[in-house]
Design a protein around this motif. Structure first.
Motif, PDB file in Angstrom:
ATOM      1  N   LEU A 107       0.833  -1.209   0.000  1.00 20.34           N
ATOM      2  CA  LEU A 107       0.000   0.000   0.000  1.00 20.34           C
ATOM      3  C   LEU A 107       0.867   1.258   0.000  1.00 20.34           C
ATOM      4  N   GLY A 108       1.969   1.232   0.735  1.00 21.58           N
ATOM      5  CA  GLY A 108       2.880   2.377   0.761  1.00 21.58           C
ATOM      6  C   GLY A 108       3.454   2.663  -0.613  1.00 21.58           C
ATOM      7  N   MET A 119       2.854   6.060  -2.871  1.00 15.99           N
ATOM      8  CA  MET A 119       3.950   6.845  -3.447  1.00 15.99           C
ATOM      9  C   MET A 119       3.783   6.970  -4.964  1.00 15.99           C
ATOM     10  N   THR A 120       3.375   5.882  -5.618  1.00 16.12           N
ATOM     11  CA  THR A 120       3.147   5.926  -7.064  1.00 16.12           C
ATOM     12  C   THR A 120       2.025   6.903  -7.387  1.00 16.12           C
ATOM     13  N   CYS A 159       1.554  14.497  -8.989  1.00 15.59           N
ATOM     14  CA  CYS A 159       2.512  15.585  -9.245  1.00 15.59           C
ATOM     15  C   CYS A 159       2.757  15.764 -10.741  1.00 15.59           C
ATOM     16  N   LEU A 160       2.873  14.661 -11.465  1.00 16.83           N
ATOM     17  CA  LEU A 160       3.091  14.724 -12.906  1.00 16.83           C
ATOM     18  C   LEU A 160       1.885  15.360 -13.609  1.00 16.83           C
TER      19      LEU A 160
END
Length: 123
Positions: free
Chosen positions: A77-78, A82-83, A89-90
């Motif tokens: 899940l972490g 992060m993905t 952000c992209l």
């Protein structure tokens, strides 16, 4: 203070010789039987305690297994979080770039129209 062993007569005047031996043998047999019963009870209790210890050990193993699986799920899940953050952000960077380009075209900055035409060709 020295311990003095008493004679049969000093213990009980009525017990002498073979009578005392018979009485002692009966008592000894009873004590042995009591000792055997106590030993059996102790063995039974130890067996029960061993069974409870084995159950507790199995419970600990099961708990450790669940904790390992939970740890792996949390790691997965972490990584997904992060993905997702990177993708957000992209996307935000692309949106900001488009807003800047649109702003430049609207404001009529020199060279922006030619860049905008190039973008139309790409799309």
């Amino acid at each position: 203070f020295f311990f003095k062993q008493k004679t049969a007569y000093e213990i009980s005047a009525c017990l002498v010789g073979s009578e005392m031996c018979i009485r002692d043998r009966i008592r000894t047999k009873g004590n042995v039987q009591k000792g055997i019963k106590v030993g059996d009870d102790v063995i039974y209790e130890l067996y029960g305690q061993q069974k409870r210890i084995d159950e507790a050990a199995n419970l600990v193993k099961d708990t450790q297994s669940v904790l390992r699986r939970t740890e792996n799920i949390l790691k997965h899940l972490g990584r997904q979080v992060m993905t997702d953050k990177i993708l957000i952000c992209l996307i935000l960077t692309i949106i900001i770039a488009l807003i800047v380009i649109i702003g430049l075209v609207i404001s009529g900055v020199e060279g922006a129209n030619s860049n905008f035409a190039d973008l139309k060709k790409l799309l």
